[in-house]
Design an enzyme around this catalytic site. Structure first.
Site, PDB file in Angstrom:
ATOM      1  N   ARG A  85      11.193  29.099 -20.089  1.00  0.00           N
ATOM      2  CA  ARG A  85      10.554  27.798 -19.608  1.00  0.00           C
ATOM      3  C   ARG A  85      11.507  26.705 -19.863  1.00  0.00           C
ATOM      4  O   ARG A  85      11.633  26.467 -20.946  1.00  0.00           O
ATOM      5  CB  ARG A  85       9.325  27.749 -20.165  1.00  0.00           C
ATOM      6  CG  ARG A  85       8.380  26.556 -19.778  1.00  0.00           C
ATOM      7  CD  ARG A  85       7.107  26.708 -19.976  1.00  0.00           C
ATOM      8  NE  ARG A  85       6.188  25.439 -19.897  1.00  0.00           N
ATOM      9  CZ  ARG A  85       5.156  25.173 -19.820  1.00  0.00           C
ATOM     10  NH1 ARG A  85       4.191  26.090 -20.505  1.00  0.00           N
ATOM     11  NH2 ARG A  85       4.722  24.088 -19.468  1.00  0.00           N
ATOM     12  N   ARG A  95       5.141  29.072 -14.123  1.00  0.00           N
ATOM     13  CA  ARG A  95       5.991  29.166 -15.331  1.00  0.00           C
ATOM     14  C   ARG A  95       5.812  30.668 -15.745  1.00  0.00           C
ATOM     15  O   ARG A  95       5.036  31.385 -15.573  1.00  0.00           O
ATOM     16  CB  ARG A  95       5.307  28.089 -16.474  1.00  0.00           C
ATOM     17  CG  ARG A  95       3.901  28.127 -16.669  1.00  0.00           C
ATOM     18  CD  ARG A  95       3.627  26.885 -17.065  1.00  0.00           C
ATOM     19  NE  ARG A  95       2.196  26.525 -17.405  1.00  0.00           N
ATOM     20  CZ  ARG A  95       1.339  26.096 -16.390  1.00  0.00           C
ATOM     21  NH1 ARG A  95       1.734  25.817 -15.088  1.00  0.00           N
ATOM     22  NH2 ARG A  95       0.117  25.951 -16.519  1.00  0.00           N
ATOM     23  N   ASP A  98       3.482  30.080 -21.016  1.00  0.00           N
ATOM     24  CA  ASP A  98       2.959  29.033 -21.442  1.00  0.00           C
ATOM     25  C   ASP A  98       2.137  29.180 -22.707  1.00  0.00           C
ATOM     26  O   ASP A  98       1.381  30.310 -22.810  1.00  0.00           O
ATOM     27  CB  ASP A  98       1.861  28.455 -20.226  1.00  0.00           C
ATOM     28  CG  ASP A  98       1.274  27.107 -20.680  1.00  0.00           C
ATOM     29  OD1 ASP A  98       2.159  26.311 -21.383  1.00  0.00           O
ATOM     30  OD2 ASP A  98       0.102  26.760 -20.445  1.00  0.00           O
ATOM     31  N   ASP A 100      -0.468  27.487 -25.679  1.00  0.00           N
ATOM     32  CA  ASP A 100      -0.939  26.378 -26.000  1.00  0.00           C
ATOM     33  C   ASP A 100      -1.780  26.868 -27.408  1.00  0.00           C
ATOM     34  O   ASP A 100      -2.447  27.937 -27.717  1.00  0.00           O
ATOM     35  CB  ASP A 100      -2.063  25.787 -24.889  1.00  0.00           C
ATOM     36  CG  ASP A 100      -1.291  25.668 -23.721  1.00  0.00           C
ATOM     37  OD1 ASP A 100      -0.131  24.673 -23.984  1.00  0.00           O
ATOM     38  OD2 ASP A 100      -1.613  25.703 -22.583  1.00  0.00           O
TER      39      ASP A 100
END
Length: 169
Positions: A85, A95, A98, A100
């Site tokens: 990424r 993507r 990811d 988070d």
């Protein structure tokens, strides 16, 4: 310094999505001062924002970590780079991976780099449903459990549980 429980949402919608999630878990598992303690099932969800892209595979990982939140974020960004990424990307774009930070203990913080709890946590079923696979933590700002947040979540997307599984080690 002691350890804290942290929950990390992971998602992918490019390439071998299940493999991308597994690679992220593998890299989290070898992170110094962190141990993966629980993994959710994998779910498929329609994209948010730019809907003209492949569906996402999503999961939630629980870790116990002695890393502070900023260091944990840096490690998540490093994992994203390792898995292809780019640092610069359009919001809501496709993507490979990811990561988070959703929750970090009972911490509430907001600065230019990091918001904990994640600002969209309570608005996204693709996060709440897998989170509930492994725990029912209390949102430290809204003072509601993840189950309570799911009951009032206005997100129309319904995550579909997949047969693929993630493993630690």
């Amino acid at each position: 310094m002691g350890t804290s429980s942290a929950y990390i949402g992971i998602g992918s919608n490019i390439g071998d999505r299940l493999s991308n999630l597994q690679h992220a878990v593998d890299l989290l598992a070898v992170t110094p001062q962190a141990a993966v303690t629980a993994l959710s099932r994998v779910y498929m969800t329609e994209p948010v924002g730019n809907v003209d892209q492949a569906d996402f595979f999503n999961a939630v990982v629980k870790i116990e970590t002695a890393l502070d939140p900023v260091s944990l974020r840096a490690r998540c960004k490093e994992i994203e780079r390792l898995l292809g990424r780019p640092d610069d990307y359009l919001r809501w774009s496709p993507r490979t991976i990811d990561l988070d930070i959703l929750l970090y203990g009972s911490l509430c913080m907001q600065d230019e780099l990091l918001t904990i709890p994640h600002a969209e946590l309570h608005r996204r079923k693709f996060v709440l449903v897998p989170l509930l696979d492994i725990d029912n933590p209390i949102h430290p700002f809204l003072h509601r459990t993840a189950a309570e947040l799911l009951q009032v979540c206005g997100d129309p997307a319904i995550p579909t549980r997949l047969s693929g599984k993630l493993m630690v080690g």
